[in-house]
Scaffold this motif. Structure first.
Motif, PDB file in Angstrom:
ATOM      1  N   GLU A   1       0.832  -1.207   0.000  1.00 18.74           N
ATOM      2  CA  GLU A   1       0.000   0.000   0.000  1.00 18.74           C
ATOM      3  C   GLU A   1       0.870   1.262   0.000  1.00 18.74           C
ATOM      4  O   GLU A   1       0.598   2.207  -0.742  1.00 18.74           O
ATOM      5  N   LEU A   2       1.921   1.255   0.805  1.00 11.54           N
ATOM      6  CA  LEU A   2       2.833   2.405   0.833  1.00 11.54           C
ATOM      7  C   LEU A   2       3.552   2.578  -0.502  1.00 11.54           C
ATOM      8  O   LEU A   2       3.717   3.701  -0.984  1.00 11.54           O
ATOM      9  N   ILE A   3       3.960   1.476  -1.119  1.00 12.11           N
ATOM     10  CA  ILE A   3       4.606   1.547  -2.436  1.00 12.11           C
ATOM     11  C   ILE A   3       3.612   2.069  -3.477  1.00 12.11           C
ATOM     12  O   ILE A   3       3.975   2.867  -4.344  1.00 12.11           O
ATOM     13  N   ALA A   4       2.355   1.648  -3.378  1.00  9.81           N
ATOM     14  CA  ALA A   4       1.323   2.123  -4.312  1.00  9.81           C
ATOM     15  C   ALA A   4       1.118   3.629  -4.169  1.00  9.81           C
ATOM     16  O   ALA A   4       1.027   4.352  -5.174  1.00  9.81           O
ATOM     17  N   ILE A   5       1.056   4.111  -2.944  1.00 11.37           N
ATOM     18  CA  ILE A   5       0.886   5.550  -2.721  1.00 11.37           C
ATOM     19  C   ILE A   5       2.083   6.310  -3.275  1.00 11.37           C
ATOM     20  O   ILE A   5       1.926   7.322  -3.966  1.00 11.37           O
ATOM     21  N   PHE A   6       3.287   5.816  -2.985  1.00 10.10           N
ATOM     22  CA  PHE A   6       4.497   6.458  -3.500  1.00 10.10           C
ATOM     23  C   PHE A   6       4.512   6.434  -5.025  1.00 10.10           C
ATOM     24  O   PHE A   6       4.856   7.438  -5.669  1.00 10.10           O
ATOM     25  N   SER A   7       4.110   5.321  -5.626  1.00 11.19           N
ATOM     26  CA  SER A   7       4.064   5.208  -7.092  1.00 11.19           C
ATOM     27  C   SER A   7       3.153   6.279  -7.684  1.00 11.19           C
ATOM     28  O   SER A   7       3.517   6.950  -8.658  1.00 11.19           O
ATOM     29  N   ASP A   8       1.975   6.458  -7.082  1.00  9.47           N
ATOM     30  CA  ASP A   8       1.053   7.477  -7.573  1.00  9.47           C
ATOM     31  C   ASP A   8       1.655   8.876  -7.449  1.00  9.47           C
ATOM     32  O   ASP A   8       1.505   9.713  -8.350  1.00  9.47           O
ATOM     33  N   VAL A   9       2.336   9.138  -6.342  1.00  9.69           N
ATOM     34  CA  VAL A   9       2.981  10.443  -6.143  1.00  9.69           C
ATOM     35  C   VAL A   9       4.021  10.690  -7.236  1.00  9.69           C
ATOM     36  O   VAL A   9       4.074  11.774  -7.837  1.00  9.69           O
ATOM     37  N   VAL A  10       4.828   9.666  -7.520  1.00  9.75           N
ATOM     38  CA  VAL A  10       5.869   9.795  -8.549  1.00  9.75           C
ATOM     39  C   VAL A  10       5.240  10.048  -9.914  1.00  9.75           C
ATOM     40  O   VAL A  10       5.638  10.971 -10.630  1.00  9.75           O
ATOM     41  N   PHE A  11       4.242   9.244 -10.280  1.00 11.39           N
ATOM     42  CA  PHE A  11       3.603   9.422 -11.594  1.00 11.39           C
ATOM     43  C   PHE A  11       2.892  10.764 -11.690  1.00 11.39           C
ATOM     44  O   PHE A  11       2.954  11.418 -12.731  1.00 11.39           O
ATOM     45  N   ASP A  12       2.218  11.185 -10.628  1.00 11.04           N
ATOM     46  CA  ASP A  12       1.571  12.503 -10.645  1.00 11.04           C
ATOM     47  C   ASP A  12       2.590  13.597 -10.943  1.00 11.04           C
ATOM     48  O   ASP A  12       2.336  14.491 -11.755  1.00 11.04           O
ATOM     49  N   LYS A  13       3.745  13.524 -10.291  1.00 11.51           N
ATOM     50  CA  LYS A  13       4.772  14.551 -10.486  1.00 11.51           C
ATOM     51  C   LYS A  13       5.296  14.539 -11.922  1.00 11.51           C
ATOM     52  O   LYS A  13       5.411  15.592 -12.562  1.00 11.51           O
ATOM     53  N   ILE A  14       5.591  13.371 -12.439  1.00 15.08           N
ATOM     54  CA  ILE A  14       6.116  13.264 -13.810  1.00 15.08           C
ATOM     55  C   ILE A  14       5.073  13.698 -14.828  1.00 15.08           C
ATOM     56  O   ILE A  14       5.340  14.523 -15.708  1.00 15.08           O
ATOM     57  N   LEU A  15       3.877  13.150 -14.726  1.00 17.50           N
ATOM     58  CA  LEU A  15       2.834  13.416 -15.713  1.00 17.50           C
ATOM     59  C   LEU A  15       2.360  14.863 -15.697  1.00 17.50           C
ATOM     60  O   LEU A  15       1.967  15.395 -16.741  1.00 17.50           O
ATOM     61  N   SER A  16       2.409  15.517 -14.547  1.00 18.38           N
ATOM     62  CA  SER A  16       1.966  16.910 -14.487  1.00 18.38           C
ATOM     63  C   SER A  16       2.899  17.823 -15.280  1.00 18.38           C
ATOM     64  O   SER A  16       2.522  18.931 -15.645  1.00 18.38           O
ATOM     65  N   GLN A  17       4.109  17.362 -15.577  1.00 18.02           N
ATOM     66  CA  GLN A  17       5.066  18.151 -16.345  1.00 18.02           C
ATOM     67  C   GLN A  17       5.020  17.858 -17.849  1.00 18.02           C
ATOM     68  O   GLN A  17       5.734  18.479 -18.623  1.00 18.02           O
ATOM     69  N   VAL A  18       4.183  16.898 -18.254  1.00 16.18           N
ATOM     70  CA  VAL A  18       4.091  16.511 -19.664  1.00 16.18           C
ATOM     71  C   VAL A  18       3.117  17.441 -20.386  1.00 16.18           C
ATOM     72  O   VAL A  18       1.979  17.631 -19.951  1.00 16.18           O
ATOM     73  N   HIS A  19       3.593  18.009 -21.495  1.00 11.46           N
ATOM     74  CA  HIS A  19       2.739  18.844 -22.332  1.00 11.46           C
ATOM     75  C   HIS A  19       2.586  18.255 -23.732  1.00 11.46           C
ATOM     76  O   HIS A  19       1.610  18.552 -24.420  1.00 11.46           O
ATOM     77  N   TYR A  20       3.553  17.420 -24.143  1.00 12.20           N
ATOM     78  CA  TYR A  20       3.520  16.824 -25.478  1.00 12.20           C
ATOM     79  C   TYR A  20       3.918  15.354 -25.407  1.00 12.20           C
ATOM     80  O   TYR A  20       4.843  14.993 -24.684  1.00 12.20           O
ATOM     81  N   LEU A  21       3.208  14.544 -26.190  1.00 12.17           N
ATOM     82  CA  LEU A  21       3.585  13.148 -26.394  1.00 12.17           C
ATOM     83  C   LEU A  21       3.628  12.895 -27.893  1.00 12.17           C
ATOM     84  O   LEU A  21       2.936  13.569 -28.663  1.00 12.17           O
ATOM     85  N   GLU A  22       4.437  11.921 -28.271  1.00 13.54           N
ATOM     86  CA  GLU A  22       4.439  11.501 -29.676  1.00 13.54           C
ATOM     87  C   GLU A  22       4.234  10.000 -29.727  1.00 13.54           C
ATOM     88  O   GLU A  22       4.685   9.260 -28.850  1.00 13.54           O
TER      89      GLU A  22
END
Length: 163
Positions: free
Chosen positions: A45-66
């Protein structure tokens, strides 16, 4: 869980950040060792919460995908309320392979020399899910993060230059 668990390798790469996460949640190192050994559900559960935090941080910085296939390239621009997709499709024989990582200038040279026909297409849609989850879903389907808007802008210029 919003995204997916980080892999063991990803967690190892982010060990320092994970330790900080645990400390911020009041879990010292010795408690983490005990939790891992005695409470596997809680550790997951703690790893899942941390995983979501990491992905939220990375994805919030994405403006373009190819997303590239040999004969199609799609570039997605993520705004606040909608995503816009500009794409190129090759029809007929061509020496161009969009899966080869060529810069915009090299692609333009190949287009001029190619006997194939180039089709430009565009679409837009409002988000059906959370913006970050839509970005994540495209990345799970092999879309890659673009750091700048050059290719999106080039396709936009080609689209607007059509008679």
């Amino acid at each position: 869980m919003k995204y997916r668990l980080l892999t063991k390798d990803e967690l190892e790469e982010l060990e320092k950040e994970f330790v900080t996460f645990l400390a911020a949640n009041g879990i010292p190192a010795e408690d983490w060792v005990r939790i891992k050994e005695n409470e596997p559900a809680k550790s997951q559960e703690l790893i899942a919460i941390f995983s979501d935090v990491v992905f939220d941080k990375i994805l919030s910085q994405v403006h373009y995908l190819e997303h590239r296939q040999p004969d199609i390239i799609r570039i997605f621009r993520f705004g606040e309320e909608k995503v816009i997709m500009n794409g190129l499709r090759l029809e007929g024989k061509s020496a161009i392979d969009f899966t080869k990582n060529q810069d915009v200038t090299a692609l333009m040279q190949l287009f001029k020399l190619s006997p194939g026909k180039l089709k430009i297409f565009t679409a837009e849609k409002t988000y059906q899910k959370d913006r970050l989850q839509e970005i994540f879903q495209l990345m799970q389907n092999s879309a890659q993060i673009l750091k700048d808007d050059r290719l999106f802008s080039t396709i936009e210029q080609l689209k607007n230059a059509k008679p």
